[in-house]
Design a protein around this motif. Sequence first.
Motif, mmCIF file in Angstrom:
data_model
loop_
_atom_site.group_PDB
_atom_site.id
_atom_site.type_symbol
_atom_site.label_atom_id
_atom_site.label_comp_id
_atom_site.label_asym_id
_atom_site.label_seq_id
_atom_site.Cartn_x
_atom_site.Cartn_y
_atom_site.Cartn_z
ATOM 1 N N LEU A 68 0.810 -1.212 0.000
ATOM 2 C CA LEU A 68 0.000 0.000 0.000
ATOM 3 C C LEU A 68 0.847 1.267 0.000
ATOM 4 N N ASP A 82 -5.139 5.050 1.119
ATOM 5 C CA ASP A 82 -5.514 3.706 1.585
ATOM 6 C C ASP A 82 -7.004 3.419 1.411
ATOM 7 N N THR A 114 -6.065 -8.466 -3.483
ATOM 8 C CA THR A 114 -5.322 -7.951 -2.347
ATOM 9 C C THR A 114 -4.702 -9.100 -1.581
ATOM 10 N N LYS A 118 -4.625 -6.952 4.233
ATOM 11 C CA LYS A 118 -5.420 -5.741 4.028
ATOM 12 C C LYS A 118 -6.881 -5.952 4.425
ATOM 13 N N SER A 121 -5.186 -7.929 9.607
ATOM 14 C CA SER A 121 -3.736 -7.915 9.791
ATOM 15 C C SER A 121 -3.307 -8.328 11.187
ATOM 16 N N GLY A 127 -0.171 -4.870 6.769
ATOM 17 C CA GLY A 127 -1.474 -4.234 6.663
ATOM 18 C C GLY A 127 -1.365 -2.861 6.004
#
Length: 442
Positions: A68, A82, A114, A118, A121, A127
């Motif tokens: 991310l 995010d 993903t 995500k 976590s 995460g």
Amino acid sequence: MSLPSVKVSENGRFLITEDGSPFFYLGDTAWELFHRLTLEEADLYLTVRSNQGFNVIQAVILAELDGLHTPNANGHIPLIGDDPTKPNEYYFRHVDSIIKLAEKKGIYMGILPTWGDKVHSELWGIGPAIFDRSNAYLYGKFLGERYRDFNNIIWILGGDRPGEGYEDIWTSMAKGISEGLGRKPIITYHPTGGQSSSQWFHNMEWLSFNMWQSGHCLVDAPNWDMIRSDYDKTPIKPVIDGEPNYEGHPIDPYLRKWKPEYGRFTDYEVRKQAYRAVFSGACGHTYGHHSVWQMYDERYKPTTFPSVYWYEAIYAPGAKQMIHLKNLLLSFPYFTRIPAQDMLIGITPPPSPKDIDDRINDKRASYPVATRDKEGSYALIYFTFANQTLNIDTSSLLGHVIKASWFDPRTGERYYIGEFSKGTLKFTSPLGGPDWVLILEV
């Protein structure tokens, strides 16, 4: 070149293309492909894998290794703030380019929207957990709409996570993908080690086929039992080991601190898991190399002791040998193949591992596995060792004369043995090897 879409065969055991041709899923694990490689590097990787016979590459859009917040090779992150409903167009153009490049090389992409951290976590991973039911649906719909015209995508939810407690989020994402595509996709779920998608989603309509992760902690993890347990479930669905031991991966680095003397998985261990899973009923197999999944090179911090850079690891022996398994299965009647462990006289399943000290077990190491045509035209028996003797009941085969050959899983070469009268036959695998496949034909 537009590839035909993939779907489940009529008998529910295998994958096929839309024209009805057998599709033996021969995958490679390239989780960080979209995140870490330039398009030129991806071209090299995909070219090599295509030449080696792979037809599926498993990769993650929101990647595991800080996917991310650490930009991709072009300097772009995937989401704005995010937020799964705010994709970064520049990041996704790179994803688009790699998928198109794969299609030109005859490769399907097993795309994970993903990595599992995500979604939740708290187990491990960087995460952060950014998904709920609402934005999982919207993100899935975005992906479905964006890739509506791509036939070379197999969808894989999960990302090394158990589904328990989060079934609604994954189901919402699957619904979004389906509605975005405007059709029912082919889709599975990638669980954590020692688990299967079937534990949470087997009866879900959106799950097309089951996926196991037999994992990297045990030598000779009993993936034959794992595959067979899903093979025997109803409703019938195809099953595959989507993450077995990786070539070059340290043996058991997670349950205790790894030491070099514990060793790494070799091409031999990789072959054992591949042949035993497929002969137990799997619709294909996924290979992996420890340096390749993470696309490790001089730019990146190593994860769990990789030994070589990815652009060297793509030429590892096991990667070059997987095509022989695919070609072997496709050379025989495909849709009538069934597990045939009952052909092996006196062979009983070895005990499952009970703790981390049971990493090495001679009975698991030597466990042979058989498969055959239910119509009786052929049988294949995987011998795990050289000079291994097996008594084989050939009564399920047609006719009165059996033609026997040895198949070398390292080279794909066949060596004719001779003809035998049907009955209980004894065969001893050749020296060398160590592993061999016995081919019995009528």
